[in-house]
Write an enzyme that holds these catalytic residues in place. Sequence first.
Site, PDB file in Angstrom:
ATOM      1  N   CYS A 134       7.311   7.947  -3.500  1.00 40.85           N
ATOM      2  CA  CYS A 134       5.769   8.013  -4.218  1.00 40.85           C
ATOM      3  C   CYS A 134       5.154   6.691  -3.849  1.00 40.85           C
ATOM      4  CB  CYS A 134       6.113   8.235  -5.793  1.00 40.85           C
ATOM      5  SG  CYS A 134       6.797   9.873  -6.093  1.00 40.85           S
ATOM      6  N   ASP A 189       0.530  18.069  -2.877  1.00 44.98           N
ATOM      7  CA  ASP A 189       0.424  16.546  -3.229  1.00 44.98           C
ATOM      8  C   ASP A 189      -1.135  16.174  -3.033  1.00 44.98           C
ATOM      9  OD1 ASP A 189       0.384  13.951  -3.781  1.00 44.98           O
ATOM     10  OD2 ASP A 189       2.312  13.574  -2.406  1.00 44.98           O
ATOM     11  N   HIS A 221       4.505  16.477  -5.311  1.00 47.29           N
ATOM     12  CA  HIS A 221       4.905  14.849  -5.316  1.00 47.29           C
ATOM     13  C   HIS A 221       5.879  14.592  -6.181  1.00 47.29           C
ATOM     14  CE1 HIS A 221       3.332  10.782  -5.131  1.00 47.29           C
ATOM     15  NE2 HIS A 221       3.469  10.567  -6.264  1.00 47.29           N
TER      16      HIS A 221
END
Length: 258
Positions: A134, A189, A221
């Site tokens: 991330c 995402d 995500h």
Amino acid sequence: MTSTRGTSVDLPTKDGTADAYLTYPDDGSPHPAVLLYMDAFGLRPRLRQMADRLAENGYTVLVPNVFYRHGRAPLVELPDFIDTSERPEIFQQIVPLLRSLTPDLVERDADAYLRWLADCPQAADGPIGVTGYCMGARLALRTAGACPERVAAVAGFHGGQLAADAPDSPHLVADRITAEVYFGHADQDSSLPPEQIERLDKALTEAGVRHRSEVYPGAHHGYTQADTSSYNAEAAEHHWRELLALLDRTLRPTQGAS
């Protein structure tokens, strides 16, 4: 798999002391070093488990609390299982921490983390691998650009805003990178739309960086994080295969894949 030993450590930076998790094969020998950058949820059991898995495959792994300027981990109280759709207040606490970590601070900290690993008795001499998740994918990319002589491998998974329009977007460090780069993007995402993936690949290609990026189908995500509702077991295992292959060929190329 190799038995491992994990411990909490403190390491000095120019702005204070960063708490971190260090894990390594428990065989008395130094091993290639990997810097693992956390996601926004921070240093917690899941990331320690992931670091341990890397250590089981023959690596010495450091996972710093990159929000150390605000205190020791955990900075945000998290449930055992994170469903962000039901816990929006978590992000309300995290966003100010994210915004405070400027590119300049990231690069300053990266130097401190890599210097600490260079002096770590459990870490072998030689280049270092960096992986991030991330927000950690952005930190990994910036670290490769800031310390090209020390970083041989960079991996990023379900990273967001990697190639934005901002003048300090992470992809703009591409011309400083000498490491081999791998990205595993999530196709579900919103923080990394297709145009950013294309822009990132173009920047790396034009800079002559050896790289490969994949879009993992059906992945959201955060797909590597088993303590969240975004977890995708198939995509997570794909990530492990690619990450270990990258580290094996760049940090110990004469030994072959694990």
